[in-house]
Design an enzyme around this catalytic site. Sequence first.
Site, PDB file in Angstrom:
ATOM      1  N   LYS A 280      34.530  34.668  37.934  1.00 62.18           N
ATOM      2  CA  LYS A 280      34.467  36.097  38.281  1.00 62.18           C
ATOM      3  C   LYS A 280      35.220  36.937  37.248  1.00 62.18           C
ATOM      4  O   LYS A 280      34.712  37.948  36.769  1.00 62.18           O
ATOM      5  CB  LYS A 280      35.078  36.321  39.671  1.00 62.18           C
ATOM      6  CG  LYS A 280      35.357  37.785  40.003  1.00 62.18           C
ATOM      7  CD  LYS A 280      35.995  37.973  41.356  1.00 62.18           C
ATOM      8  CE  LYS A 280      37.497  37.838  41.403  1.00 62.18           C
ATOM      9  NZ  LYS A 280      38.261  39.033  40.977  1.00 62.18           N
ATOM     10  N   ASN A 281      36.439  36.519  36.928  1.00 56.84           N
ATOM     11  CA  ASN A 281      37.282  37.361  36.085  1.00 56.84           C
ATOM     12  C   ASN A 281      36.896  37.345  34.611  1.00 56.84           C
ATOM     13  O   ASN A 281      37.459  38.087  33.814  1.00 56.84           O
ATOM     14  CB  ASN A 281      38.766  36.988  36.264  1.00 56.84           C
ATOM     15  CG  ASN A 281      39.283  37.443  37.620  1.00 56.84           C
ATOM     16  OD1 ASN A 281      38.583  38.156  38.347  1.00 56.84           O
ATOM     17  ND2 ASN A 281      40.494  37.035  37.960  1.00 56.84           N
TER      18      ASN A 281
ATOM     19  N   CYS B 225      46.831  48.252  45.675  1.00 55.58           N
ATOM     20  CA  CYS B 225      46.014  47.257  46.362  1.00 55.58           C
ATOM     21  C   CYS B 225      46.938  46.283  47.062  1.00 55.58           C
ATOM     22  O   CYS B 225      48.150  46.396  46.976  1.00 55.58           O
ATOM     23  CB  CYS B 225      45.074  46.556  45.410  1.00 55.58           C
ATOM     24  SG  CYS B 225      45.831  45.279  44.448  1.00 55.58           S
TER      25      CYS B 225
ATOM     26  N   ARG C  26      50.230  47.733  40.914  1.00 60.25           N
ATOM     27  CA  ARG C  26      49.246  47.557  39.841  1.00 60.25           C
ATOM     28  C   ARG C  26      48.965  48.833  39.034  1.00 60.25           C
ATOM     29  O   ARG C  26      47.869  49.402  39.073  1.00 60.25           O
ATOM     30  CB  ARG C  26      47.951  46.956  40.398  1.00 60.25           C
ATOM     31  CG  ARG C  26      48.216  45.632  41.092  1.00 60.25           C
ATOM     32  CD  ARG C  26      46.965  44.931  41.503  1.00 60.25           C
ATOM     33  NE  ARG C  26      46.290  44.272  40.411  1.00 60.25           N
ATOM     34  CZ  ARG C  26      45.127  43.626  40.550  1.00 60.25           C
ATOM     35  NH1 ARG C  26      44.531  43.592  41.716  1.00 60.25           N
ATOM     36  NH2 ARG C  26      44.580  43.025  39.528  1.00 60.25           N
TER      37      ARG C  26
ATOM     38  N   ASP D 159      46.986  33.592  40.517  1.00 56.27           N
ATOM     39  CA  ASP D 159      45.790  33.540  41.367  1.00 56.27           C
ATOM     40  C   ASP D 159      45.648  32.206  42.102  1.00 56.27           C
ATOM     41  O   ASP D 159      44.707  32.032  42.883  1.00 56.27           O
ATOM     42  CB  ASP D 159      44.527  33.817  40.537  1.00 56.27           C
ATOM     43  CG  ASP D 159      44.414  35.273  40.130  1.00 56.27           C
ATOM     44  OD1 ASP D 159      45.138  36.103  40.701  1.00 56.27           O
ATOM     45  OD2 ASP D 159      43.598  35.572  39.241  1.00 56.27           O
TER      46      ASP D 159
ATOM     47  N   ARG E  12      33.874  38.318  47.786  1.00 51.25           N
ATOM     48  CA  ARG E  12      34.121  38.982  46.504  1.00 51.25           C
ATOM     49  C   ARG E  12      34.324  37.968  45.386  1.00 51.25           C
ATOM     50  O   ARG E  12      34.046  38.260  44.236  1.00 51.25           O
ATOM     51  CB  ARG E  12      35.387  39.851  46.601  1.00 51.25           C
ATOM     52  CG  ARG E  12      35.224  41.085  47.439  1.00 51.25           C
ATOM     53  CD  ARG E  12      36.456  41.937  47.313  1.00 51.25           C
ATOM     54  NE  ARG E  12      36.798  42.061  45.901  1.00 51.25           N
ATOM     55  CZ  ARG E  12      38.025  42.236  45.428  1.00 51.25           C
ATOM     56  NH1 ARG E  12      39.041  42.321  46.243  1.00 51.25           N
ATOM     57  NH2 ARG E  12      38.238  42.332  44.147  1.00 51.25           N
TER      58      ARG E  12
HETATM   59  N1  EPU Z   1      50.856  45.907  34.596  1.00 52.06           N
HETATM   60  C1  EPU Z   1      51.575  47.044  34.330  1.00 52.06           C
HETATM   61  N2  EPU Z   1      50.938  48.073  33.723  1.00 52.06           N
HETATM   62  C2  EPU Z   1      49.631  48.017  33.372  1.00 52.06           C
HETATM   63  C3  EPU Z   1      48.895  46.847  33.644  1.00 52.06           C
HETATM   64  C4  EPU Z   1      49.538  45.794  34.267  1.00 52.06           C
HETATM   65  O1  EPU Z   1      52.762  47.126  34.641  1.00 52.06           O
HETATM   66  O2  EPU Z   1      49.120  49.009  32.821  1.00 52.06           O
HETATM   67  C5  EPU Z   1      51.518  44.775  35.261  1.00 52.06           C
HETATM   68  C6  EPU Z   1      50.906  44.454  36.619  1.00 52.06           C
HETATM   69  O3  EPU Z   1      51.426  45.297  37.625  1.00 52.06           O
HETATM   70  C7  EPU Z   1      51.305  43.014  36.793  1.00 52.06           C
HETATM   71  C8  EPU Z   1      51.224  42.462  35.374  1.00 52.06           C
HETATM   72  O4  EPU Z   1      51.299  43.602  34.511  1.00 52.06           O
HETATM   73  O5  EPU Z   1      52.626  42.931  37.234  1.00 52.06           O
HETATM   74  C9  EPU Z   1      49.991  41.667  35.041  1.00 52.06           C
HETATM   75  O6  EPU Z   1      48.836  42.402  35.403  1.00 52.06           O
HETATM   76  P1  EPU Z   1      47.452  42.242  34.620  1.00 52.06           P
HETATM   77  O7  EPU Z   1      47.165  43.538  33.927  1.00 52.06           O
HETATM   78  O8  EPU Z   1      47.506  41.014  33.783  1.00 52.06           O
HETATM   79  O9  EPU Z   1      46.441  42.041  35.812  1.00 52.06           O
HETATM   80  P2  EPU Z   1      44.945  42.579  35.907  1.00 52.06           P
HETATM   81  O10 EPU Z   1      44.316  42.585  34.575  1.00 52.06           O
HETATM   82  O11 EPU Z   1      44.915  43.816  36.715  1.00 52.06           O
HETATM   83  C10 EPU Z   1      43.810  40.244  36.195  1.00 52.06           C
HETATM   84  C11 EPU Z   1      42.971  39.554  37.235  1.00 52.06           C
HETATM   85  C12 EPU Z   1      43.822  39.243  38.456  1.00 52.06           C
HETATM   86  C13 EPU Z   1      44.977  38.349  38.028  1.00 52.06           C
HETATM   87  C14 EPU Z   1      45.778  39.030  36.912  1.00 52.06           C
HETATM   88  C15 EPU Z   1      46.886  38.149  36.343  1.00 52.06           C
HETATM   89  C16 EPU Z   1      40.711  40.350  36.936  1.00 52.06           C
HETATM   90  C17 EPU Z   1      39.563  41.145  37.450  1.00 52.06           C
HETATM   91  N3  EPU Z   1      41.851  40.403  37.618  1.00 52.06           N
HETATM   92  O12 EPU Z   1      44.266  41.444  36.797  1.00 52.06           O
HETATM   93  O13 EPU Z   1      42.990  38.539  39.354  1.00 52.06           O
HETATM   94  O14 EPU Z   1      45.817  38.085  39.116  1.00 52.06           O
HETATM   95  O15 EPU Z   1      44.888  39.385  35.816  1.00 52.06           O
HETATM   96  O16 EPU Z   1      46.369  36.986  35.837  1.00 52.06           O
HETATM   97  O17 EPU Z   1      40.581  39.678  35.923  1.00 52.06           O
HETATM   98  C18 EPU Z   1      42.070  37.958  41.450  1.00 52.06           C
HETATM   99  O18 EPU Z   1      41.089  37.519  40.840  1.00 52.06           O
HETATM  100  O19 EPU Z   1      42.274  37.734  42.669  1.00 52.06           O
HETATM  101  C19 EPU Z   1      43.047  38.766  40.720  1.00 52.06           C
HETATM  102  C20 EPU Z   1      43.899  39.571  41.325  1.00 52.06           C
END
Ligand code: EPU
Length: 429
Positions: free
Chosen positions: A22-23, A126, A131, A316, A408
Site C-alpha cells: 500500500k505505502n 489522525c 502528524r 507499522d 484500507r
Molecule cells: N514529521 C514531522 N513533520 C513532517 C513530517 C513528519 O514532524 O512534516 C514526523 C511525524 O510526526 C513522525 C515522523 O516525522 O513523528 C515520521 O513521519 P513520516 O513523515 O515518516 O510518516 P508518513 O510519511 O506520514 C509513512 C507511512 C506510515 C508510516 C510512516 C513511518 C504511508 C502512506 N504512510 O507516513 O504508514 O507509519 O511513514 O514509517 O506511507 C500505515 O501504513 O499504517 C502508516 C501509518
Amino acid sequence: MDRIRIVGGEPLVGTLPISGAKNAALPLMIASLLTEETLELHNVPRLADVGLLLRILGNHGVDHSIAGKRPGQTAETGQTIRLKAGNIIDTVAPYELVSRMRASFWVLGPLLARMGEAKVSLPGGCAIGTRPVDLLLMALERLGAEIEIDAGYVLARAPKGLRGAEIAFPKVTVGGTHTALMAAVLADGTTVIENAACEPEVTDLALCLAKMGARITGAGTARIVVEGVTSLGGAEHSVLPDRIETGTYAMAVAMTGGDVLLEGAEPDLLQSALDVLVEAGAEISASNEGIRVRRNGAGLASVDVTTQPFPGFPTDLQAQLMALMTRAKGTTRIRETIFENRFMHVQELARLGARIRLDGDVAYVDGVARLKGAPVMATDLRASVSLVIAALAAEGETMVNRVYHLDRGFEALEAKLGRCGARIERISG
Ligand code: EPU
C-alpha cells in the site's frame, strides 16, 4: 458497518500470498501527475485507499483504467492500473478528500513541480498522533516555492519553476522524502536530500521515477542526489511486496503456531522484524518462493524492541508485535519513537485479557497464559490488525468492529487467513 468474527485457537497452515505494498502504491500512483504520458503500475493491491486515491487523482484530471483479469489471476493477485495525466484540470485538492487519507497530501509536490502552483488542504490530525507537514513544506520552500497557509489550505507557488537545492531533514520523514523527490525531479539543477528516509517504498518510488526519465542516485541511503530534467515520460513498474503485510502474517503464524509460506515476500524488506520473531521463538527461512514461518510447540519468549526508521523495527508493526507478546513468557518492553500516540490498541488488547502498562513512550507487556475473545475495535489500520492477531489465539469468539480500517490496508484479509485454517468470517451490515 462490516464486522469480522474470529474464533481463536486454530494454527495457521498453508500458503498465503503477499500483496503489493500500500505505502509504495500510493506515492507511485501520485507520481503519475508528473507526466502527460501513461504510467502503468502492476501488482497494485485492491484496497480502499487505492480506490480513494484514484478518485482524488481523477479530480486533478488523471484518467485511469484497470486491466481485466488474466487467466490464473484471482481477487488476491494485484491489479494493473494505467494512469494518464494528459492535462491537469485542477490543482486544488479539497479538504473533503485529503482529510480521508493523509497520503493524498503528497499530490502537493508533483502538482507544484508540473504546474507551478497547487492548493492542497492540510490533512489534520489522525489516530496515531499529530502528524505535522512542516518538513514537507520546508523541502518545497528550499526548492524555491512560496508557501502560504490560508483557511486550512496550503497554497504553494513557483511561477518561475522550482530550482535544485540542498534539503537537510532534521528528522527522517517518509512523506517528506517522497515530496522532495517528486518535486526535485522536475526542478532546474541539482538537489541533494540529506537524512533522507531509506524505507523500501522510497526506493521503489525512485526506481519508478528513474524509469520515467528522472536522474536519481542514492535512493535507499540517507543521501539522495537528483539532477532535474525538463520533463518525464511514461513507464511501467511493478509495486514491491508489502513488508508490513508480510510481518503481520508472520506474527499471526508465530501467535497461533503452524507453518505458513508467505508467498512472494522478501526478507530484506523486513530483516529487523524477522530477527525479533526468531528471538521470540519462531523459525524463519527464506527461499525463492518467499518466507516460511513456523512455530511448533514451544512457547514464545519476550523481547525488547524500539521502533526506528528503516532498517530498524517499523512502527507499522509495533501493534502487531505487542499482540504477539501478550502471550510470551516474561515481560516485553516496546518503545515507540516514531509517533507519539500510537498505543491506541493497548486498551483493546486489554479487553482480550492482555496485561500491558504504559509509561510515556514505552509499553511493558506481561505475558499471560491465555486470552479470551471479546468485542473490540480500533482507530487505525495497524491497531485493528493487531486485534485480529490476538483474536486468532484467544479462546472463543472475538468480534472486530470498524472493519473499514482493515479494508484500507489489508487485501483479502479474511480470505487469506481463512485459507490457512483460521476460523474467520466477515459479517456485513
Ligand atoms: N514529521 C514531522 N513533520 C513532517 C513530517 C513528519 O514532524 O512534516 C514526523 C511525524 O510526526 C513522525 C515522523 O516525522 O513523528 C515520521 O513521519 P513520516 O513523515 O515518516 O510518516 P508518513 O510519511 O506520514 C509513512 C507511512 C506510515 C508510516 C510512516 C513511518 C504511508 C502512506 N504512510 O507516513 O504508514 O507509519 O511513514 O514509517 O506511507 C500505515 O501504513 O499504517 C502508516 C501509518
